[in-house]
Design a protein around this motif. Structure first.
Motif, short mmCIF file in Angstrom:
data_model
loop_
_atom_site.label_atom_id
_atom_site.label_comp_id
_atom_site.label_asym_id
_atom_site.label_seq_id
_atom_site.Cartn_x
_atom_site.Cartn_y
_atom_site.Cartn_z
N GLY A 4 -90.04 91.55 33.37
CA GLY A 4 -88.46 91.47 33.19
C GLY A 4 -87.87 90.22 34.17
N PHE A 5 -88.67 90.30 35.32
CA PHE A 5 -88.15 89.57 36.48
C PHE A 5 -88.42 88.18 36.35
CE2 PHE A 5 -88.45 87.41 40.81
CZ PHE A 5 -87.35 87.68 41.05
N TYR A 6 -89.99 87.69 36.40
CA TYR A 6 -90.34 86.38 36.47
C TYR A 6 -89.74 85.49 35.38
CZ TYR A 6 -92.82 87.70 40.58
OH TYR A 6 -93.17 88.32 42.10
N PRO A 7 -89.80 85.98 34.14
CA PRO A 7 -89.10 85.06 33.10
C PRO A 7 -87.61 84.59 33.47
CG PRO A 7 -90.17 86.57 32.06
CD PRO A 7 -90.11 87.13 33.42
N ASP A 8 -86.93 85.36 34.14
CA ASP A 8 -85.62 85.27 34.39
C ASP A 8 -84.87 84.99 35.92
OD1 ASP A 8 -85.15 85.44 31.65
OD2 ASP A 8 -84.84 87.47 31.59
N TYR A 9 -86.16 84.70 36.68
CA TYR A 9 -85.64 84.83 38.19
C TYR A 9 -84.76 83.57 38.38
CZ TYR A 9 -88.25 80.35 39.07
OH TYR A 9 -88.92 79.19 38.98
N ASP A 10 -84.51 82.61 37.69
CA ASP A 10 -83.73 81.37 37.72
C ASP A 10 -82.27 81.56 36.88
OD1 ASP A 10 -84.60 81.26 35.32
OD2 ASP A 10 -84.93 79.12 35.12
N LYS A 11 -81.82 82.83 36.53
CA LYS A 11 -80.74 83.01 35.92
C LYS A 11 -79.64 83.36 36.94
CE LYS A 11 -81.94 82.95 31.75
NZ LYS A 11 -83.75 82.84 31.74
N GLU A 12 -78.45 83.17 36.66
CA GLU A 12 -77.24 83.30 37.26
C GLU A 12 -77.03 84.87 37.93
OE1 GLU A 12 -73.67 80.56 36.24
OE2 GLU A 12 -74.72 81.01 34.47
N ALA A 13 -77.58 85.59 37.19
CA ALA A 13 -77.10 87.07 37.59
C ALA A 13 -78.31 87.72 37.14
CB ALA A 13 -75.97 87.72 36.82
N LEU A 14 -78.57 89.14 37.69
CA LEU A 14 -79.69 90.14 37.30
C LEU A 14 -79.04 91.34 37.26
CD1 LEU A 14 -82.64 90.60 36.80
CD2 LEU A 14 -83.03 90.58 39.21
N ILE A 15 -79.49 92.19 36.36
CA ILE A 15 -79.44 93.56 36.37
C ILE A 15 -80.55 94.34 36.36
CG2 ILE A 15 -78.52 95.47 34.79
CD1 ILE A 15 -76.35 93.76 33.76
N VAL A 16 -80.61 95.18 37.47
CA VAL A 16 -81.95 96.29 37.56
C VAL A 16 -81.35 97.38 37.30
CG1 VAL A 16 -83.75 97.05 38.68
CG2 VAL A 16 -83.14 94.60 39.09
N ASP A 17 -81.74 97.86 35.88
CA ASP A 17 -81.39 99.09 35.38
C ASP A 17 -82.19 100.33 35.83
OD1 ASP A 17 -80.31 101.25 33.92
OD2 ASP A 17 -80.04 100.35 32.02
N VAL A 18 -81.87 101.24 36.71
CA VAL A 18 -82.73 102.44 37.15
C VAL A 18 -82.00 103.70 36.60
CG1 VAL A 18 -83.87 101.13 39.15
CG2 VAL A 18 -81.70 102.23 39.40
N ARG A 19 -81.05 103.38 35.76
CA ARG A 19 -80.85 104.97 35.23
C ARG A 19 -82.08 105.88 34.45
NH1 ARG A 19 -76.00 102.77 31.25
NH2 ARG A 19 -77.87 101.08 30.69
N ASN A 20 -81.92 106.82 34.84
CA ASN A 20 -82.94 107.90 34.41
C ASN A 20 -84.42 107.45 35.01
OD1 ASN A 20 -81.20 109.06 32.26
ND2 ASN A 20 -81.48 107.24 31.36
N ASN A 21 -84.38 106.86 36.27
CA ASN A 21 -85.69 106.49 36.78
C ASN A 21 -86.24 107.87 37.54
OD1 ASN A 21 -86.99 105.59 39.44
ND2 ASN A 21 -87.08 103.67 37.99
N HIS A 22 -87.37 108.01 37.19
CA HIS A 22 -88.24 109.37 37.75
C HIS A 22 -88.48 109.07 39.06
CE1 HIS A 22 -88.93 110.16 33.13
NE2 HIS A 22 -87.88 110.47 33.51
N GLY A 73 -70.07 83.92 29.45
CA GLY A 73 -70.28 82.40 29.85
C GLY A 73 -71.26 82.33 31.13
N PHE A 74 -72.40 83.29 31.41
CA PHE A 74 -73.23 82.99 32.31
C PHE A 74 -74.40 83.41 31.77
CE2 PHE A 74 -71.25 87.17 33.38
CZ PHE A 74 -72.51 88.14 33.38
N THR A 75 -75.52 83.22 32.70
CA THR A 75 -77.19 83.47 32.14
C THR A 75 -77.39 84.79 32.88
OG1 THR A 75 -78.03 82.20 33.74
CG2 THR A 75 -77.74 81.23 31.65
N LEU A 76 -78.31 85.65 32.29
CA LEU A 76 -78.45 87.04 32.80
C LEU A 76 -80.01 87.31 32.60
CD1 LEU A 76 -77.45 89.62 33.88
CD2 LEU A 76 -77.09 90.37 31.64
N GLY A 77 -80.58 88.00 33.58
CA GLY A 77 -81.89 88.79 33.52
C GLY A 77 -81.37 90.09 33.34
#
Length: 716
Positions: A521-539, A498-502
């Motif tokens: 990933g960010f600018y098309p969805d900056y106005d969403k209710e929530a944001l996930i930044v996934d840095v798993r496996n980030n080098h 029930g919410f919008t997400l980037g």
């Protein structure tokens, strides 16, 4: 030079060769102003005379013992060696009356280590301003896009620098006018592209590589003048054909070990080396170097030595290895296995390789950072050439006219074909094509005549022209497919909740590709209710400050017109593109370096919550510029980080960032496509939004500008 009370920056003239040799007995052996950095390896003539030097040291009364077994040359002895070897003359060097000093450090057990050569500032009470006249005032150089300060001339304060222009790199000479003038004359080498510039090992010659050839010029005023006057760049061209360098591996390995140890000592962020007795570490592993028979074995020793620091940003890599292909592009291409960008399974029942899965990526991006994002077997790729793609269940029976069942593995038929057209013979079991439709039409015509048409439709393979990927492109394709699938899964889970997400996944924090990934990933969805930044496996990398800067923007003003507002495509709010929702950062045990710094920054700045597993644990930063003579490196963690709340390491170094909500991905579930960490992040955001919903502020009433009824005067 001017002495008006202003502050200036000067380049420091290095010692003359004669002074340098007088101070440093190691330099006397190798005939170079500086020891280390490859000089001992390449100066073989000095090594050949080692016996003679040792004999002179043993017989000269001017040499005295140190600790019973160490000796130091004094000025008289080194001068005698200088004169005997004809290294230079009084006319070639500029003598400052400095007192000789030792340039080595002795450890408790007697070992000596090279230190930097002293710089001559001229004699005391120098009324002739010797130092000032041989220095160069850098602030007098006009502004420009300079990329390299090459050298100051040996007998003149002029500077050789390299600048960057739209047409390539250019050599610039900045010459000073006669004392006491501050005038600067700039001369550039135009009309040729500079590919390489460097000084010779002894510092006496300038080596440049242009399209015309390898040019060698004396680093003197006359030599550089001749260099600048050579408009065609065809004089003093060195014959580089058949040029070889003789290397003594045992000597080179020992030198690289010493250099690596020394640079770790000088670069490591903690001057106490973590309390280790670093000289003893040197002695502990030195005997192992003598037993190294190849570069890979030296790497093992360097890893053990550097590993004593127990720092996570210590890496040993690079260098010259005896690789099977010897750096030959043809040999490397012959042995490279191309990929069809799909999961295949050998099927004896179907007499070929069955297509099990074709990775799907974001349909909005055909190319990302110049790389194709579709499988060679995908319809999105093949439609560009008027062909139809394959589907899971189709079978590949031939490659370039050869049956795939005639070899143990289809990869044997895909060697050295990356980026080239390859003809496949395929049997379409689940996909269609124009040729198959034509065969079906033919079958119906045959059936109308009472003839058997089964073979004409189903039994015959058809040709398909594809362009296979190289191994790197194939890995990138599958990773990109995982990113797109995870983003779509996150959006569907959020919609069900029930919410919008980037959703943004960052593979690393390295330069433009990482910045592009965040922007996409960010600018098309900056106005969403929530944001996930996934840095798993980030080098890792070094863009955390930019990401945190973007995420710290706050909306303080909103726009609304007669027909547009923030809900129907209006301008939105100020600060522009400020994210107003709730943020979750996904981490795991493979989140490293700057990925960890980003997660710690989100936590410290109160921007969001961390979900996943404890990270890698590398919290000391580095520049990776302490290279060895063969291009390899044993990296030194150089820059400690802290803040007013947390000490050095920010509780990252050797600890890792501990998430606010810890959850691990079950291996079996992950194999089946279930991302438990992502699902938990959605749950955290759902609960967060229920307790702290993201709502738009009320506009408030319009101002009433009319006169009120019943008001007789202007008083209120």
């Amino acid at each position: 030079p001017s002495f008006s009370g202003e502050k200036y920056v000067y380049t420091l003239p290095l010692q003359s060769l004669k002074d340098s040799l007088s101070f440093n007995e190691v330099n006397a052996f190798i005939r170079a102003p500086y020891g280390g950095g490859g000089a001992m390896e390449v100066s073989m003539e000095g090594i050949k005379e080692l016996d003679l030097i040792l004999e002179l040291m043993a017989s000269s009364p001017a040499i005295g013992p140190i600790d019973g077994n160490q000796t130091v040359l004094n000025s008289a002895t080194s001068t005698a060696l200088l004169d005997q070897s004809n290294l230079s003359s009084e006319n070639d060097v500029e003598n400052f009356d400095n007192k000789p000093t030792n340039s080595t450090e002795a450890s408790d057990d007697g070992h000596q280590f090279i230190v930097d050569t002293p710089i001559s500032f001229g004699p005391e009470k120098d009324v002739g301003l010797s130092f000032a006249r041989t220095s160069f005032r850098i602030d007098s150089i006009p502004s420009g896009d300079y990329v390299l300060l090459v050298s100051q001339l040996l007998n003149d304060p002029s500077l050789v620098v390299v600048s960057s222009t739209p047409s390539g790199f250019v050599v610039n000479i900045f010459a000073t006018s006669d004392y006491p003038s501050d005038g600067i004359e700039s001369v550039s080498v135009e009309g040729a592209s500079l590919d390489f510039i460097e000084l010779s090992t002894d510092g006496h010659y300038l080596i440049t590589l242009f399209s015309t050839g390898l040019k060698v010029s004396s680093l003197t005023a006359d030599g550089i003048t001749a260099f600048m006057q050579d408009a065609s760049l065809d004089k003093n061209i060195a014959d580089a054909e058949g040029l070889h360098l003789s290397i003594w591996p045992a000597l080179e390995y020992e030198m690289m070990y010493k250099d690596a140890w020394r640079m770790l000592r000088d670069y490591f962020y903690d001057p106490s080396m973590g309390g280790l007795e670093w000289d003893r570490i040197f002695d502990r592993y030195l005997p192992l170097v003598e037993r190294c028979s190849k570069r890979e074995e030296l790497d093992d020793v360097l890893r053990q030595m550097a590993g004593e620091l127990s720092a996570l940003h210590v890496f040993v890599y690079g260098g010259e290895y005896n690789i099977p292909n010897h750096g030959d592009p043809m040999l490397e291409a012959i042995n490279e296995i191309a990929s069809l960008g799909a999961l295949l399974r050998r099927s004896t029942e179907k007499f070929g390789y069955e297509v099990i899965k074709i990775p799907e990526t974001d349909p909005d991006f055909h190319m990302v950072d110049g790389l194709p994002m579709y499988s060679p077997l995908s319809s999105r790729t093949l439609s560009m050439s008027g062909q139809d793609g394959l589907a899971p269940g189709d079978v590949i029976v031939g490659v370039n006219g050869e049956s795939v069942m005639s070899v143990p593995d289809i990869n044997m038929l895909l060697r050295n074909v990356a980026g080239e057209s390859v003809r496949l013979e395929v049997v379409r079991c689940n996909s269609t094509s124009k040729l198959q439709e034509a065969r079906k039409l033919k079958a119906r015509l045959l059936e109308s005549k009472g003839e058997d048409a089964t073979e004409s439709v189903f039994a015959l393979p058809e040709p398909l022209i594809v362009v296979p990927l190289d191994s790197e492109g194939n890995s990138n394709l599958w990773y990109t497919a995982w990113e797109w699938k995870t983003r779509e899964t996150a959006r569907h889970l959020a919609a069900d909740a029930g919410f919008t997400l980037g959703y943004i996944h960052l593979r690393d924090m390295a330069g433009a590709p990482a910045e592009d990934a965040f922007v996409r990933g960010f600018y098309p969805d900056y106005d969403k209710e929530a944001l996930i930044v996934d840095v798993r496996n980030n080098h890792g990398g070094n863009i955390d400050s930019w990401l945190l800067d973007v995420l710290q923007k706050r909306a303080w003003m909103y726009w609304e017109g007669r027909s547009t507002n923030i809900t129907n495509g209006g301008l939105g709010w100020d600060e522009q593109f400020a994210f107003r929702g709730h943020l979750v950062v996904l981490v795991n045990e493979h989140t490293s370096s700057d990925g960890e710094a980003f997660a710690r920054g989100v936590s410290e700045l109160g921007l969001g919550k961390i979900v996943g597993r404890r990270t890698w644990g590398g919290g000391i930063w580095l520049s990776s510029d302490n290279r060895l003579v063969d291009g390899g490196i044993a990296t030194a963690p150089e820059i400690g980080v802290y803040n007013e709340h947390i000490g050095l390491g920010l509780k990252i170094e050797n600890m890792g960032v501990v998430p606010d909500v810890e959850v691990d991905n079950n291996p079996r579930a992950a194999f089946d496509g279930v991302d438990m960490q992502l699902e938990r992040a959605i749950e955290v955001l759902k609960d967060w939004l229920e307790s702290e919903p993201i709502v738009l502020p009320e506009r408030g009433p319009y101002a009433d500008l009319s006169l009120r009824r019943g008001v007789d005067d202007c008083s209120l």
